[in-house]
Design a protein around this motif. Structure first.
Motif, mmCIF file in Angstrom:
data_model
loop_
_atom_site.group_PDB
_atom_site.id
_atom_site.type_symbol
_atom_site.label_atom_id
_atom_site.label_comp_id
_atom_site.label_asym_id
_atom_site.label_seq_id
_atom_site.Cartn_x
_atom_site.Cartn_y
_atom_site.Cartn_z
ATOM 1 N N ALA A 207 0.814 -1.220 0.000
ATOM 2 C CA ALA A 207 0.000 0.000 0.000
ATOM 3 C C ALA A 207 0.844 1.264 0.000
ATOM 4 O O ALA A 207 0.309 2.369 -0.113
ATOM 5 C CB ALA A 207 -0.923 -0.004 1.217
ATOM 6 N N GLY A 208 2.171 1.109 0.134
ATOM 7 C CA GLY A 208 3.054 2.261 0.151
ATOM 8 C C GLY A 208 3.226 2.902 1.516
ATOM 9 O O GLY A 208 3.747 4.012 1.622
ATOM 10 N N TRP A 209 2.783 2.211 2.576
ATOM 11 C CA TRP A 209 2.913 2.727 3.943
ATOM 12 C C TRP A 209 4.202 2.197 4.571
ATOM 13 O O TRP A 209 4.698 1.120 4.209
ATOM 14 C CB TRP A 209 1.722 2.310 4.791
ATOM 15 C CG TRP A 209 0.458 3.065 4.473
ATOM 16 C CD1 TRP A 209 0.000 3.409 3.231
ATOM 17 C CD2 TRP A 209 -0.499 3.550 5.409
ATOM 18 N NE1 TRP A 209 -1.184 4.084 3.336
ATOM 19 C CE2 TRP A 209 -1.531 4.187 4.658
ATOM 20 C CE3 TRP A 209 -0.612 3.517 6.790
ATOM 21 C CZ2 TRP A 209 -2.638 4.780 5.267
ATOM 22 C CZ3 TRP A 209 -1.712 4.099 7.403
ATOM 23 C CH2 TRP A 209 -2.710 4.733 6.636
ATOM 24 N N SER A 210 4.732 2.948 5.541
ATOM 25 C CA SER A 210 5.993 2.601 6.190
ATOM 26 C C SER A 210 5.757 2.050 7.590
ATOM 27 O O SER A 210 4.788 2.420 8.267
ATOM 28 C CB SER A 210 6.895 3.836 6.281
ATOM 29 O OG SER A 210 7.189 4.334 5.000
ATOM 30 N N TRP A 211 6.671 1.192 8.021
ATOM 31 C CA TRP A 211 6.591 0.551 9.336
ATOM 32 C C TRP A 211 7.571 1.202 10.293
ATOM 33 O O TRP A 211 8.768 1.316 9.997
ATOM 34 C CB TRP A 211 6.899 -0.935 9.181
ATOM 35 C CG TRP A 211 6.728 -1.775 10.410
ATOM 36 C CD1 TRP A 211 5.921 -1.522 11.478
ATOM 37 C CD2 TRP A 211 7.373 -3.025 10.697
ATOM 38 N NE1 TRP A 211 6.009 -2.534 12.416
ATOM 39 C CE2 TRP A 211 6.890 -3.462 11.962
ATOM 40 C CE3 TRP A 211 8.294 -3.807 10.009
ATOM 41 C CZ2 TRP A 211 7.320 -4.651 12.545
ATOM 42 C CZ3 TRP A 211 8.719 -4.998 10.588
ATOM 43 C CH2 TRP A 211 8.230 -5.417 11.838
#
Length: 228
Positions: A207-211
């Protein structure tokens, strides 16, 4: 508005009824339903404007996002008890589609979520919500453990998942919540823990989200759209 969620072929279905994503809710696309009996077909998400009571103390004067840009998402999730529960998240309207993709995949994999309640139920207190192992998104607040910085949760495009099993370690080495310290040993993953290559990390990456676990001050519970 009701979404039918499927964890397969999402990219082909997500914008099937419109020319682009991020459209107003009245025209927002649905997710392809799976055949009856498939557990993912039973997951339905309802997206609506956010009633004032659901915001409560999580919204404060001077917040960077007005209430009309937020959405209340009601959806099912698997619990630690092996049963399906109803949860609620408040997110920015632009975060609805990517988060529904992620939680559809989590549901298909039966990833357990302890509870999913809006932070108004904790009077806007991140400490109380974390200690209760609550998965949440929007909360107009400063960074826990670093009050000089505004949290990305104030924009509604960040989510914290199972905070006890996935604690945050601040710059002083303090674990948040304190009852999550026993889970700082990430080499022995248990139920609800988020690990590299897991269904959640892979779904958020897609989704293009960062952790946040990759930060110098690791935040194992935190995913965000812009990396903060």
């Amino acid at each position: 508005m009701r979404y039918r969620l499927a964890a397969v072929a999402l990219t082909a279905a997500i914008c099937a009824s419109t020319s682009s994503c991020g459209v107003p809710e009245a025209a927002a696309p649905g997710f392809r339903a799976l055949p009856p009996g498939n557990p993912v077909a039973e997951l339905a998400a309802e997206v609506s404007a956010v009633p004032a009571a659901k915001l409560g103390a999580s919204y404060r004067p001077g917040c960077p996002v007005p209430p009309e840009r937020l959405r209340l998402v009601r959806m099912k999730h698997w619990g630690f008890d092996g049963e399906v529960h109803q949860g609620e998240l408040i997110v920015h309207r632009d975060a609805v589609d990517p988060l529904l993709r992620v939680f559809a995949k989590a549901f298909e994999a039966r990833f357990p979520i302890r509870r999913m309640r809006v932070t108004a139920e904790y009077d806007g207190s991140d400490e109380r919500a974390m200690a209760d192992d609550n998965t949440s998104a929007f909360n107009c607040r400063q960074v826990t453990g670093d009050p000089g910085r505004r949290s990305r949760h104030a924009w509604g495009d960040a989510v914290d998942i199972n905070p006890v099993e996935n604690p945050y370690v601040d710059r002083h080495g303090t674990a948040h919540p304190p009852n999550g310290r026993i889970h700082l040993d990430r080499d022995r993953p248990g139920p609800g823990m988020i690990t590299p290559g897991s269904v959640l990390t892979s779904a958020f990456e897609d989704a293009g989200w960062s952790w946040g676990a990759r930060w110098s001050e690791p935040d194992y519970q935190h995913f965000s759209a812009n990396g903060d």
